[in-house]
Design an enzyme around this catalytic site. Structure first.
Site, PDB file in Angstrom:
ATOM      1  N   ASN A 171       9.982   5.634   4.199  1.00  0.00           N
ATOM      2  CA  ASN A 171       9.487   5.143   2.918  1.00  0.00           C
ATOM      3  C   ASN A 171       9.812   6.194   1.854  1.00  0.00           C
ATOM      4  O   ASN A 171       9.127   7.200   1.743  1.00  0.00           O
ATOM      5  CB  ASN A 171       7.969   4.908   3.029  1.00  0.00           C
ATOM      6  CG  ASN A 171       7.362   4.418   1.741  1.00  0.00           C
ATOM      7  OD1 ASN A 171       8.037   4.302   0.715  1.00  0.00           O
ATOM      8  ND2 ASN A 171       6.077   4.139   1.768  1.00  0.00           N
ATOM      9  N   ARG A 196      11.083   0.806   3.915  1.00  0.00           N
ATOM     10  CA  ARG A 196      10.264   0.067   2.959  1.00  0.00           C
ATOM     11  C   ARG A 196      11.082  -0.034   1.670  1.00  0.00           C
ATOM     12  O   ARG A 196      11.552   0.982   1.147  1.00  0.00           O
ATOM     13  CB  ARG A 196       8.980   0.819   2.682  1.00  0.00           C
ATOM     14  CG  ARG A 196       8.174   0.128   1.620  1.00  0.00           C
ATOM     15  CD  ARG A 196       7.097   1.007   1.084  1.00  0.00           C
ATOM     16  NE  ARG A 196       6.312   0.253   0.113  1.00  0.00           N
ATOM     17  CZ  ARG A 196       5.613   0.813  -0.838  1.00  0.00           C
ATOM     18  NH1 ARG A 196       5.584   2.121  -0.959  1.00  0.00           N
ATOM     19  NH2 ARG A 196       4.922   0.078  -1.676  1.00  0.00           N
ATOM     20  N   HIS A 200       2.911  -4.906  -2.464  1.00  0.00           N
ATOM     21  CA  HIS A 200       2.019  -4.615  -1.330  1.00  0.00           C
ATOM     22  C   HIS A 200       2.064  -5.737  -0.290  1.00  0.00           C
ATOM     23  O   HIS A 200       1.111  -5.921   0.475  1.00  0.00           O
ATOM     24  CB  HIS A 200       0.544  -4.466  -1.766  1.00  0.00           C
ATOM     25  CG  HIS A 200       0.236  -3.276  -2.608  1.00  0.00           C
ATOM     26  ND1 HIS A 200      -0.664  -3.328  -3.646  1.00  0.00           N
ATOM     27  CD2 HIS A 200       0.691  -2.007  -2.574  1.00  0.00           C
ATOM     28  CE1 HIS A 200      -0.753  -2.134  -4.222  1.00  0.00           C
ATOM     29  NE2 HIS A 200       0.077  -1.311  -3.585  1.00  0.00           N
ATOM     30  N   HIS A 251      -6.183  -4.996  -1.479  1.00  0.00           N
ATOM     31  CA  HIS A 251      -5.523  -3.710  -1.216  1.00  0.00           C
ATOM     32  C   HIS A 251      -5.864  -2.787  -2.378  1.00  0.00           C
ATOM     33  O   HIS A 251      -5.312  -2.911  -3.472  1.00  0.00           O
ATOM     34  CB  HIS A 251      -3.999  -3.919  -1.103  1.00  0.00           C
ATOM     35  CG  HIS A 251      -3.236  -2.645  -0.871  1.00  0.00           C
ATOM     36  ND1 HIS A 251      -2.606  -2.358   0.320  1.00  0.00           N
ATOM     37  CD2 HIS A 251      -3.012  -1.583  -1.666  1.00  0.00           C
ATOM     38  CE1 HIS A 251      -2.032  -1.171   0.241  1.00  0.00           C
ATOM     39  NE2 HIS A 251      -2.258  -0.686  -0.962  1.00  0.00           N
ATOM     40  N   GLY A 271      -2.505   2.380  -6.335  1.00  0.00           N
ATOM     41  CA  GLY A 271      -2.066   1.082  -6.841  1.00  0.00           C
ATOM     42  C   GLY A 271      -2.960   0.058  -6.161  1.00  0.00           C
ATOM     43  O   GLY A 271      -3.335   0.260  -5.001  1.00  0.00           O
ATOM     44  N   ARG A 314      -3.008   3.011 -13.735  1.00  0.00           N
ATOM     45  CA  ARG A 314      -2.364   1.860 -14.395  1.00  0.00           C
ATOM     46  C   ARG A 314      -3.412   0.950 -15.031  1.00  0.00           C
ATOM     47  O   ARG A 314      -4.473   0.723 -14.455  1.00  0.00           O
ATOM     48  CB  ARG A 314      -1.551   1.041 -13.376  1.00  0.00           C
ATOM     49  CG  ARG A 314      -0.369   1.799 -12.845  1.00  0.00           C
ATOM     50  CD  ARG A 314       0.354   0.984 -11.775  1.00  0.00           C
ATOM     51  NE  ARG A 314       0.697   1.855 -10.662  1.00  0.00           N
ATOM     52  CZ  ARG A 314       1.050   1.440  -9.455  1.00  0.00           C
ATOM     53  NH1 ARG A 314       1.112   0.151  -9.188  1.00  0.00           N
ATOM     54  NH2 ARG A 314       1.351   2.291  -8.506  1.00  0.00           N
ATOM     55  N   ASP A 349      -8.812   9.731  -9.047  1.00  0.00           N
ATOM     56  CA  ASP A 349      -9.310   9.679  -7.672  1.00  0.00           C
ATOM     57  C   ASP A 349     -10.778   9.243  -7.672  1.00  0.00           C
ATOM     58  O   ASP A 349     -11.619   9.871  -8.331  1.00  0.00           O
ATOM     59  CB  ASP A 349      -9.157  11.058  -7.013  1.00  0.00           C
ATOM     60  CG  ASP A 349      -9.383  10.992  -5.517  1.00  0.00           C
ATOM     61  OD1 ASP A 349     -10.453  10.497  -5.094  1.00  0.00           O
ATOM     62  OD2 ASP A 349      -8.491  11.415  -4.773  1.00  0.00           O
ATOM     63  N   GLY A 392     -10.346   0.789  -0.504  1.00  0.00           N
ATOM     64  CA  GLY A 392     -10.878  -0.326   0.298  1.00  0.00           C
ATOM     65  C   GLY A 392     -11.361   0.112   1.673  1.00  0.00           C
ATOM     66  O   GLY A 392     -12.366  -0.387   2.187  1.00  0.00           O
ATOM     67  N   GLU A 423       1.240  -0.567   7.225  1.00  0.00           N
ATOM     68  CA  GLU A 423       2.520  -1.095   6.753  1.00  0.00           C
ATOM     69  C   GLU A 423       3.662  -0.621   7.644  1.00  0.00           C
ATOM     70  O   GLU A 423       4.611  -1.355   7.898  1.00  0.00           O
ATOM     71  CB  GLU A 423       2.758  -0.656   5.306  1.00  0.00           C
ATOM     72  CG  GLU A 423       1.784  -1.331   4.354  1.00  0.00           C
ATOM     73  CD  GLU A 423       1.656  -0.631   3.021  1.00  0.00           C
ATOM     74  OE1 GLU A 423       2.257  -1.092   2.058  1.00  0.00           O
ATOM     75  OE2 GLU A 423       0.926   0.371   2.939  1.00  0.00           O
TER      76      GLU A 423
END
Ligand code: ADP
Length: 400
Positions: free
Chosen positions: A7, A91, A180, A208, A212, A241, A283, A333, A384
């Site tokens: 990735n 990825r 995602h 998720h 992000g 974001r 964070d 999550g 993932e």
């Protein structure tokens, strides 16, 4: 049969080596600060101590070379030779409309990825560089592209189209793609397994929530809507974001703050979200600590985040005509006990609520709804890399 999962980010490479005969993780690691002073490889072989290797890592090719060296090292390696790697799974962030599934990388696929660069200028170039570097270092080893966008290609047109002139879509590809996807696919399938039910009978909202963050409405195993859009900027309020804002805010702020298009892009992607509201951190651990000490803007950032997630959950339940399960994954999550509670407070009208005792869990698969809840709530750590390895293995098997 061993698969290397790669990735590549703009200045990092995450990797995992997985033995597909039993899906065991053999080693994983991270190359950080590529092309920046202080570059470092952290290599973690399974059941052995972590190794930190500091070196000048000027580019991704050097980074991957170091990863291969670490994997075959006499002390901390897990392979006797690079030849043990049967295939490499990458990825890839943006596959546009061309890829609804994972594919073997061919020159035509590379061209299609190039064509998507304009839509994912931050993400696709490092993915392409990583594929080229692996090709140079391991010529002839099959490489597979697994796309973040692929799982969402089942969205119906009425869900992916924006209210813009139709030729913005037909000429310029402006539509909702969603991201995602590998994670939404994995956690929805795992949730069905945990419920011991066929996914084709279930309506699941997957949340998720990491740096992000995106939600997906997974109806009968297929993504029918998701909160990220043309880029990963849309939807939820995220770490840095903004998520959705009135589009008119953009020219307004460009004028007020005298910003160029690139500068407003940075403002929305890097300076907004819970960082922008709180002024403290992106964070959630830092924000929650400050909120507990009475920082009101930190509490507000948490409230805005939770409210937006709850609102999207409600809209996806309407989109699916009901819901059987809600599942939380990714950094927030999986770990943020407070945030899961805050998001789910007010969902009692659905015949569900969180059991505080069951919710007291981090990074572990668990049902967290009260006993007998009509709608089940789960925590499912995402994986993932495993999905990428499985898809790569499947494509490799079809070649030999
Ligand atoms: P990404 O892959 O998008 O960079 P992750 O899924 O790794 O992000 O999530 C990272 C975020 O998870 C961190 O920024 C932090 O806010 C959050 N996080 C991780 N652990 C905890 C925790 N124990 N409590 C609250 N938030 C956490």
């Amino acid at each position: 049969m061993k698969v290397l999962v790669v990735n590549c980010g703009s200045s990092s490479i995450k990797y995992q080596l997985i033995d597909m005969t039993n899906e065991n993780l053999l080693a994983k690691g991270l190359v950080e600060r590529i092309g920046i002073e202080g570059s470092v490889l952290t290599h973690q072989p399974a059941n052995k101590d972590k190794v930190v290797i500091k070196a000048d890592i000027d580019n991704h090719k050097t980074g991957i070379q170091m990863v291969l060296k670490a994997l075959t090292d006499i002390d901390h390696g897990v392979l006797s030779s690079m030849k043990e790697i049967s295939a490499i799974g990458h990825r890839v962030v943006h596959g546009g409309e061309k890829f609804a599934d994972s594919v073997l990388i061919t020159p035509e696929v590379m061209q299609a990825l190039q064509d998507c660069v304009e839509m994912a200028p931050l993400h696709n170039p490092p993915n392409i560089i990583g594929i080229n570097a692996c090709e140079e270092l391991m010529p002839g080893v099959p490489q597979v592209g697994v796309f973040d966008t692929a799982f969402h290609q089942t969205m119906p047109k009425h869900a992916f189209l924006y209210g813009l002139p139709y030729d913005a879509y037909t000429k310029y590809g402006v539509r909702r793609y969603g991201f995602h996807g590998t994670s939404h696919k994995y956690v929805s399938q795992r949730t069905a397994e945990l419920m011991k039910q066929d996914i084709n009978n279930l309506r699941i909202v997957t949340c998720h929530l990491g740096n992000g963050a995106s939600l997906a409405a997974v109806k009968f195993g297929k993504s029918i809507d998701t909160s990220m859009g043309f880029t990963p900027l849309e939807g939820l309020v995220m770490g840095t974001r903004s998520g959705e804002v009135d589009p008119a805010v953009i020219p307004y702020l460009m004028k007020k703050l005298d910003l160029t298009a690139d500068q407003i892009d940075t403002y929305l992607n890097k300076k907004s979200g819970v960082l922008g509201i709180s002024g403290v951190s992106s964070d959630f651990r830092d924000i929650e600590a400050a909120a507990t000490e009475g920082n009101e803007l930190c509490q507000l950032a948490l409230d805005v985040f939770a409210y937006r997630v709850r609102k999207f959950i409600g809209s996806y339940i309407a989109a699916m005509g009901g819901v059987d399960a809600i599942v939380f994954t990714a950094g927030v999550g999986e770990n943020d006990i407070y945030m899961r509670g805050s998001i789910c407070s007010g969902l009692e009208f659905l015949g569900t609520s969180i059991d505080p005792e069951k919710n007291n869990v981090r990074g572990k698969e668990q049902e967290i709804s009260v006993d007998g809840a009509k709608v089940k709530i789960f925590v499912v750590p995402t994986n993932e890399e495993l999905v990428i390895a499985r898809d790569t293995n499947k494509i490799y098997a079809s070649l030999v």
